[in-house]
Structures are given as C-alpha cells and as structure tokens.
Design a protein around this motif. Structure first.
Motif, short mmCIF file in Angstrom:
data_model
loop_
_atom_site.label_atom_id
_atom_site.label_comp_id
_atom_site.label_asym_id
_atom_site.label_seq_id
_atom_site.Cartn_x
_atom_site.Cartn_y
_atom_site.Cartn_z
N THR B 30 42.19 56.61 23.05
CA THR B 30 42.93 55.68 23.89
C THR B 30 42.58 55.88 25.36
O THR B 30 42.41 54.91 26.10
N ALA B 31 42.44 57.16 25.74
CA ALA B 31 42.05 57.41 27.13
C ALA B 31 40.70 56.77 27.42
O ALA B 31 40.47 56.25 28.50
N GLN B 32 39.82 56.82 26.42
CA GLN B 32 38.51 56.22 26.65
C GLN B 32 38.58 54.70 26.78
O GLN B 32 37.90 54.09 27.60
N LEU B 33 39.46 54.09 25.95
CA LEU B 33 39.65 52.64 26.07
C LEU B 33 40.20 52.30 27.45
O LEU B 33 39.78 51.32 28.07
N PHE B 34 41.10 53.16 27.97
CA PHE B 34 41.63 52.93 29.30
C PHE B 34 40.50 52.95 30.33
O PHE B 34 40.48 52.14 31.25
N GLY B 35 39.58 53.90 30.17
CA GLY B 35 38.46 53.97 31.10
C GLY B 35 37.66 52.69 31.11
O GLY B 35 37.34 52.15 32.16
N THR B 36 37.35 52.19 29.91
CA THR B 36 36.55 50.97 29.84
C THR B 36 37.32 49.78 30.41
O THR B 36 36.76 48.95 31.12
N CYS B 37 38.63 49.73 30.10
CA CYS B 37 39.47 48.66 30.66
C CYS B 37 39.47 48.75 32.18
O CYS B 37 39.39 47.73 32.86
N GLY B 38 39.56 49.99 32.69
CA GLY B 38 39.56 50.17 34.14
C GLY B 38 38.27 49.67 34.75
O GLY B 38 38.28 49.03 35.80
N VAL B 39 37.14 49.96 34.08
CA VAL B 39 35.85 49.45 34.58
C VAL B 39 35.87 47.93 34.64
O VAL B 39 35.50 47.33 35.66
N ALA B 40 36.36 47.29 33.55
CA ALA B 40 36.37 45.83 33.53
C ALA B 40 37.29 45.27 34.61
O ALA B 40 36.92 44.32 35.31
N ILE B 41 38.48 45.91 34.79
CA ILE B 41 39.41 45.43 35.81
C ILE B 41 38.77 45.55 37.20
O ILE B 41 38.85 44.64 38.02
N LEU B 42 38.09 46.69 37.44
CA LEU B 42 37.47 46.89 38.76
C LEU B 42 36.38 45.85 39.00
O LEU B 42 36.26 45.32 40.11
N LEU B 43 35.58 45.55 37.96
CA LEU B 43 34.52 44.56 38.14
C LEU B 43 35.12 43.20 38.46
O LEU B 43 34.65 42.49 39.36
N LEU B 44 36.18 42.83 37.71
CA LEU B 44 36.80 41.52 37.94
C LEU B 44 37.45 41.46 39.32
O LEU B 44 37.36 40.46 40.02
N LEU B 45 38.11 42.58 39.72
CA LEU B 45 38.74 42.62 41.04
C LEU B 45 37.69 42.55 42.14
O LEU B 45 37.92 41.94 43.18
N SER B 46 36.54 43.19 41.88
CA SER B 46 35.49 43.17 42.89
C SER B 46 35.00 41.75 43.14
O SER B 46 34.72 41.35 44.27
N ALA B 47 34.91 40.94 42.04
CA ALA B 47 34.54 39.54 42.22
C ALA B 47 35.69 38.77 42.89
O ALA B 47 35.45 37.94 43.76
#
Lengths: 242, 78, 109, 100
Positions: B30-47
């Motif tokens: 689950t922690a790893q899924l959180f990491g990947t979700c965090g990456v996706a959120i950061l990419l979307l926020l960056s756009a």
C-alpha cells in the motif's frame, strides 16, 4: 530495563480512563489550541516578511535562487551549524555500537541486483543534477545529499562485498570533507574581508557551489552510515566499545 | 487539477488497507501504491499549477520508490 | 473554478494528514506505525507543494518519504523481538507452518 | 494541437481508471498475490497512461522526456519490488487464496 517497565505500566493503564498526568496534558494542549486559534484570528492579512529584502540583495549573492541565497550567503553560519549537527549524529552512533554483521541466509535475488545496477548510476546522476540546480531553482546540498545517501543505502541493503571493503579512513575523510570545506571557506572569508562567511566580491557563486558539492558528499555519506547503524568492523581505532 | 483531486481520495481510502492489512507485505504494498499515486498527483499538479519544478519532486519520488520495499524484503520481513 | 477545486484538494489533504497523524501515534503495532509514517512523509511533501515551497517538498520527499522509511525498517530488525505487544509482523499471515507447529499462538494473535 | 490535447486528456482519464481499479483491488482482494496483481496495474499502466497523456499535452521535449524517464523508473521499481514480495511470500509458505 526502565523502558520495559514503562511499557508494561502503560499496557496496564490502558484500560483506565485518564490519570491525572494525562488530564494535565490534555488541559495544556487545549490551552495551546485556544492560544494558536486567537493568534490565527488576529493575524494581519498580509505580512511584509523578508522577501523584499532578499530580492533587493539577490544580485550580490552570486546565485539566482532566493532560498540558496539565504541558506548559504545571508545566513551561512546557520547552515554551517546544521552540517556540524549531522557530523555529530554519526559520531554519536559510532560511539554507541558496532555495525551489525548480517546473518542473512538467503542469497540476493538477481532481480534485486538488476535494480541496483540500473538505479545506482541514475541516483548519482540525479544527486549531481539537484546540487547543480540549487543555484537557480529548487534543490541544493541537502536534497542532493539525500539522494546520494539513498544510493549508499541501496548498496548497503544489497550487501555487496566491495561496499564492506571500503577502508574506514576513506569514509572518515568523506564525512569531514563538507564541514572542513565550509569552515575553511569561512576562515578564508574572515581573512580576506574581515567578516565570517562574507564572500569576496565576484567569487560568491563559485564558493557556494564548492561548499554545496562537498557538503552533499558528506551528507550522503552521513545518511548511508547512519543506515549502517554503527562503527564499521575493520576500524583501526579500536576503543572499548562492546 | 480535477484529475489530481480524483487521485487524492485514492490514497485516503488506501489507508484502510494499511490499518487492516493482514500481512506485513500488504502494508508495504500500500505504501508503494501511495508513492505511485503521489508521483501521478505531482505530475498533474505540475501541469495544473504551471510549475515545472514539481516534476523534479516526482522524479525523486520515483527514484526512491523501490528503496523502502527492498529494505523491507532484506531486513524486516524474515 | 480552479480556485474552488484546489481548495477542495487542500481540505482533503489536511484531513488525511490529521487522520494519518492520529492513527500513526495511536497504533500499537510498530511496523504499521512505520508504514503510516512513510505515507505521512509522502502526504507532507504534497502539502509543502501546495504551500508553494518546492525546496522543502524536495527535501521532505527525499528524507521523509524516501530515507527515514528504510532507516526505521532496518531499526525494527535490530529491536528486541521478544517484547510483547509491540511488534506483531505476522498477524494472521495464514502460514502453513505456523498453524501446524503452534496453533495456540495463532489463536491468541 | 487540439487533437494532441484531447487525446492526452483521454489517456489521463484512462490512467485514472487504472488507478481507481488498483485501489479497489487493493482493498477488496482476498490475499497477497491477488493484491499484488491489482497494485501492478495501477503502478505500470495507470502511471504510464497519465505520463503519456501529460507528455502529449506538454509542448516541450525536455519535459516529455523527463515524464517518460519517471515512468521508466517507476516501472523498474514496482516490477522488481512486486516480484521480490511475491517470491519471498512464497518462501514463507503464505497460502494463495482458494475459492472456498
């Protein structure tokens, strides 16, 4: 012994509702919350802050990023002490225990070795990139050093043979490289301009890059050695540590 | 923006698995899924926020994603 | 439009952080607490991003979410494993061996 | 440009669907192995779709390359760690779930 007693006491007390100490603590926390709430309500909408002062001095600082300018130029001694704290942490851990010998019976899977081979160069590259980027965007010695430390942790976890064979004297030199460079630069500045960490004109950018690079190496080594959890086995200076 | 908003409850709901997680590996996953979700959120926020620095933070997340799991496999779970 | 969506994002972020912090402190199993701490570091990095402090977010992502997690996990291994009620890694793992060798232990867990 | 933008949006939405299904799978599936299966879908395909969609929408080659590099790194990390979790779970004799 004392901690064991304490935990046992806590497990016994868990079913009691509140003891007086907890009530006192609760009261203090409620007071703090009310205090913070009042401060927050009376907070002025816009505070001037120090942003303008930093922006007006930005050109002299030798770097384009305001954060790096504050950390390494306007408030350099603060960062110097932070680096010293990290060094003290390693000294503390080393004086407490020796590094544990791993008694892992299962051997490392080839998949993990593949990950180590792929990721370690990328980690070092990104660490260097972050240190370099610190002069104009987000990044800097701490961030780059943390990534560098992550590379060290990756190698330590994989229990490679050559990582244990690194001579301890080399590690010691790496550990003090950053602090020594920082102190050396500070003394140099003191000698030239008569003020601690007031860089001579025109050299600020280069000196900051030098400090950042050496500190990043030291911070990375510090974090990796903290992960190692004690003094390396083949230390030449054998004290009476159990 | 909207997409990042959709991903955030993903993490919030995932906490239930950490709390319940029948094995230790489930919690780690689950922690790893959180990491990947965090990456996706950061990419979307960056756009969405128009800040390219956030991509660097996502890069750091992605680089360090494997570290915790590798340590868990080698050191903790035995 | 954008303003309201991001405000909603912030509210969910803050509530999740508070909930994580509470569960992290009240958790009795240290391993669960470590995993919650890793997630907390991750969400904290997102919070720093929303506070427009990318430098701090970068440091939090590298240290809080990336390095302290492995540090704690390695420390767990070195801790005294016999202490009761603190480290229960093998909760309900449904292992074949466990049930065969010591059935009463699996019942108590 | 409009076509690129819209196809990017469609890709992002597809990626989000994979993330959602990954989380639902992680919550609902009965044992470690099936949860790993759900997790890898979210990690690999979900993030891949989001990164590709954002790369299509960004009109900057450097940003697009960085996005794809991030996806590649997550691919390496998640596939390797999921393999390691699964194999060490097998070594520990954790039983796969069977239909009762």
């Amino acid at each position: 012994m004392r901690t064991e007693k304490k935990t046992r006491g806590q497990t016994q007390n868990r079913h009691r509702r509140f003891d007086s100490f907890q009530l006192l603590f609760l009261f203090l926390i409620i007071c703090l919350t009310i205090l913070l709430g009042t401060i927050l309500c009376n907070f002025p909408e816009s505070t001037p802050g120090l942003a303008d002062a930093v922006a007006s001095q930005q050109k002299q600082s030798g770097v384009e990023s305001p954060v790096t300018a504050v950390l390494l130029n306007f408030r350099g001694y603060d960062t110097l002490l932070e680096v010293m704290v990290l060094l003290l942490a390693v000294i503390g851990v080393w004086s407490l225990a020796r590094a544990p010998v791993s008694k892992q019976t299962t051997e490392i899977s080839p998949v993990q070795m593949g990950v180590v081979r792929l990721l370690t160069p990328v980690l070092c590259l990104v660490a260097a990139y972050l240190v370099w980027q610190g002069s104009h965007l987000a990044g800097g010695a701490f961030q780059g050093g943390a990534i560098f430390g992550a590379a060290g942790v990756l190698l330590l976890v994989s229990e490679l043979d050559w990582i244990r064979a690194i001579p301890v004297s080399l590690l010691r030199i790496g550990l003090v490289l950053g602090p020594l460079t920082f102190v050396g630069t500070a003394l140099y500045c003191l000698f030239i301009t008569g003020d601690l960490l007031a860089y001579p004109e025109g050299t600020a950018g280069w000196l900051i890059l030098l400090i950042e690079t050496s500190c990043a190496i030291s911070i990375g080594l510090t974090l990796a050695l903290l992960f190692g959890g004690g003094r390396p086995e083949d230390d030449v200076f054998n004290g009476d540590i159990p | 923006m909207l997409f990042a908003l959709i991903l955030l409850p993903n993490i919030t709901v995932g906490i239930f698995r950490i709390l319940k997680g029948s094995t230790a590996a489930d919690r780690m996953m689950t922690a790893q899924l959180f990491g990947t979700c965090g990456v996706a959120i950061l990419l979307l926020l960056s756009a969405g926020m128009g800040n390219p620095v956030l991509i660097d933070i996502a890069l750091v997340f992605a680089l360090l994603a494997a570290l915790a799991t590798l340590t868990f496999i080698r050191r903790t779970w035995e | 439009m954008t303003y309201s969506i991001l405000t909603l994002f912030d509210i969910i972020l803050v509530l999740t952080l508070l909930w994580l912090g509470w569960r992290l402190l009240s958790s009795e199993d240290i391993f669960t607490a470590v995993i919650l701490f890793i997630s907390f570091g991750l969400m904290m990095a997102l919070a720093w991003v929303r506070l427009r402090a990318p430098d701090v977010a970068l440091a939090e992502a590298a240290l809080g979410a990336g390095l302290t997690g492995p540090l704690f996990l390695a420390a767990l291994r070195r801790m005294n494993r016999t202490r009761k009620g603190e480290r229960r890694l093998d909760d309900h793992e449904n292992r074949e061996e466990d049930q065969r060798t010591n059935p009463e232990q699996t019942q108590t867990l | 440009m409009a076509i690129l933008h819209h196809s990017g949006t469609i890709l992002i939405i597809t990626g989000l669907l994979f993330f959602l299904s990954g989380t639902v799978g992680l919550i609902r599936f009965p044992d470690v192995y099936s949860r790993l299966h759900a997790l890898t879908k979210a990690d690999n395909v979900g993030l891949g779709c989001v990164a590709c969609g954002l790369a299509l929408q960004s009109n900057n080659w450097a940003v697009a390359a960085k996005l794809l590099l991030i996806w590649l790194l997550v691919l390496i990390a998640s596939s390797a760690s999921c393999h390691l979790i699964a194999s060490s779970a097998m070594q520990k004799n954790i039983k796969p779930w069977m239909r009762p």
